[in-house]
Design an enzyme around this catalytic site. Sequence first.
Site, mmCIF file in Angstrom:
data_model
loop_
_atom_site.group_PDB
_atom_site.id
_atom_site.type_symbol
_atom_site.label_atom_id
_atom_site.label_comp_id
_atom_site.label_asym_id
_atom_site.label_seq_id
_atom_site.Cartn_x
_atom_site.Cartn_y
_atom_site.Cartn_z
ATOM 1 N N ASN A 15 0.854 -1.196 0.000
ATOM 2 C CA ASN A 15 0.000 0.000 0.000
ATOM 3 C C ASN A 15 0.888 1.244 0.000
ATOM 4 O OD1 ASN A 15 -1.880 1.994 0.442
ATOM 5 N ND2 ASN A 15 -2.403 1.356 2.521
ATOM 6 N N LYS A 17 -0.002 4.300 -0.214
ATOM 7 C CA LYS A 17 -0.651 5.486 0.376
ATOM 8 C C LYS A 17 -0.402 6.695 -0.536
ATOM 9 C CE LYS A 17 -0.280 3.235 4.791
ATOM 10 N NZ LYS A 17 -0.216 3.302 6.226
ATOM 11 N N HIS A 101 -9.830 1.295 5.179
ATOM 12 C CA HIS A 101 -8.499 1.404 5.781
ATOM 13 C C HIS A 101 -8.587 2.323 7.001
ATOM 14 C CE1 HIS A 101 -4.336 2.554 6.418
ATOM 15 N NE2 HIS A 101 -4.022 1.424 5.810
ATOM 16 N N GLU A 103 -6.871 4.661 8.031
ATOM 17 C CA GLU A 103 -6.681 6.104 7.771
ATOM 18 C C GLU A 103 -7.958 6.718 7.191
ATOM 19 O OE1 GLU A 103 -2.998 5.581 5.627
ATOM 20 O OE2 GLU A 103 -2.108 4.955 7.519
ATOM 21 N N GLU A 173 -5.772 -4.971 10.682
ATOM 22 C CA GLU A 173 -4.695 -3.999 10.863
ATOM 23 C C GLU A 173 -4.929 -3.215 12.158
ATOM 24 O OE1 GLU A 173 -2.671 -2.730 6.992
ATOM 25 O OE2 GLU A 173 -4.569 -1.683 7.032
ATOM 26 N N GLY A 179 2.238 2.125 10.767
ATOM 27 C CA GLY A 179 3.190 3.218 10.599
ATOM 28 C C GLY A 179 3.904 3.618 11.886
ATOM 29 N N SER A 219 3.099 -2.250 10.359
ATOM 30 C CA SER A 219 4.554 -2.306 10.550
ATOM 31 C C SER A 219 5.177 -3.653 10.159
ATOM 32 C CB SER A 219 4.923 -1.922 11.982
ATOM 33 O OG SER A 219 4.580 -0.558 12.216
#
Length: 261
Positions: A15, A17, A101, A103, A173, A179, A219
Site C-alpha cells: 500500500n 498510500k 483502511h 486512515e 490492521e 506506521g 509495521s
Amino acid sequence: MNSDNQKKRPIILGNWKMNKSLKEGVQYARSLKAAIAGKSGIICGICPPYVFLKDICAVLEGSTICVSAQNMHSEASGAFTGEIAAPMLKEVGCSHVLVGHSERRHIFGEDDFFINDKIKKAISFELVPILCIGETLEEREAGNTKDVVLRQLKNGLRGVGIEVIKCIIIAYEPVWAIGTGRTASPEQANEVHSFIRTILSEDYGKDIAKKLSIIYGGSVKADNTGALIHQPEIDGLLVGGASLELESFLTIIEVLQGVDF
Ligand code: PGA
C-alpha cells in the site's frame, strides 16, 4: 485472488498510500514485474494512488501482479466531487480495492455503514474488496479489541451473502501498529485472526471461512514477515512503509516464497 484454490497462496499487498511520483511508480511496477515473473507461489499486488492506476495497470498487463485502489466511493456515479467510483476503477484495470483502511476511518471519518455500502458496490462491479478492520490502542488497552473487530466485521459485511463472500479479503490492521514501527506480536495477530475466522465460520460456515484469506497489516517488515506468516491463521500481509522501496518489498516477498504453506 481465488479463494476456491485447494491451497491458499499467501497474499502480499503493498500500500503506497500518498507517496511516489508517477515516474517512480511506473518504474517500480516495471521492476516488480520483472522481479517476480514466473514466480507463482504467492499472490502479489500493489495499491498505488488513483492517478497512477491507469499507467500502472498498463505496465502490469500480462503479469500476475494485481492492482488495487486504496479507496472508492459507495455510489457508481453522481454528484460527489473529488470521489472515484467502482466502475472507473474497473475500467482502468484494477482488480482489487482497499475498503475501510484505518486512515479512511480515523482521518476521514468513514463509518461502518459507508464502508458496508462500498463493499457491496465493489462486489457488484467485480472488484475484490479488501475489508480493513482493527482496533485503536485505546480500544486494545481497554480490553475491547474483540468487540471492535466484531462490530467492524459484522457491519462491514452486512447483507453480503454466502454466494459472494468468497470474493472478499479481510485485512486485520491494528491501528496502533500502522506506521508506528510497533507490530502486533505474531501470537497477538493470530489470536485476532482466529477470532475473525470464527465469526466468519458462524455466519458463512466452516468450509467457506477456512478458504477466506485474512491478511495482517501494521509495521510489517522483512524481519518480522517470517514469524507472522508462520502463524496458522495469517494468510498474507498488507505492507505500507516497507513496500515503498522496491528492494525492501522484494525482500519480504522472498521471505514469503521461502515458506512452505
Ligand atoms: P505500515 O502500513 O506497514 O506502514 O504500518 C500498513 C497499512 O497501513 O496498510
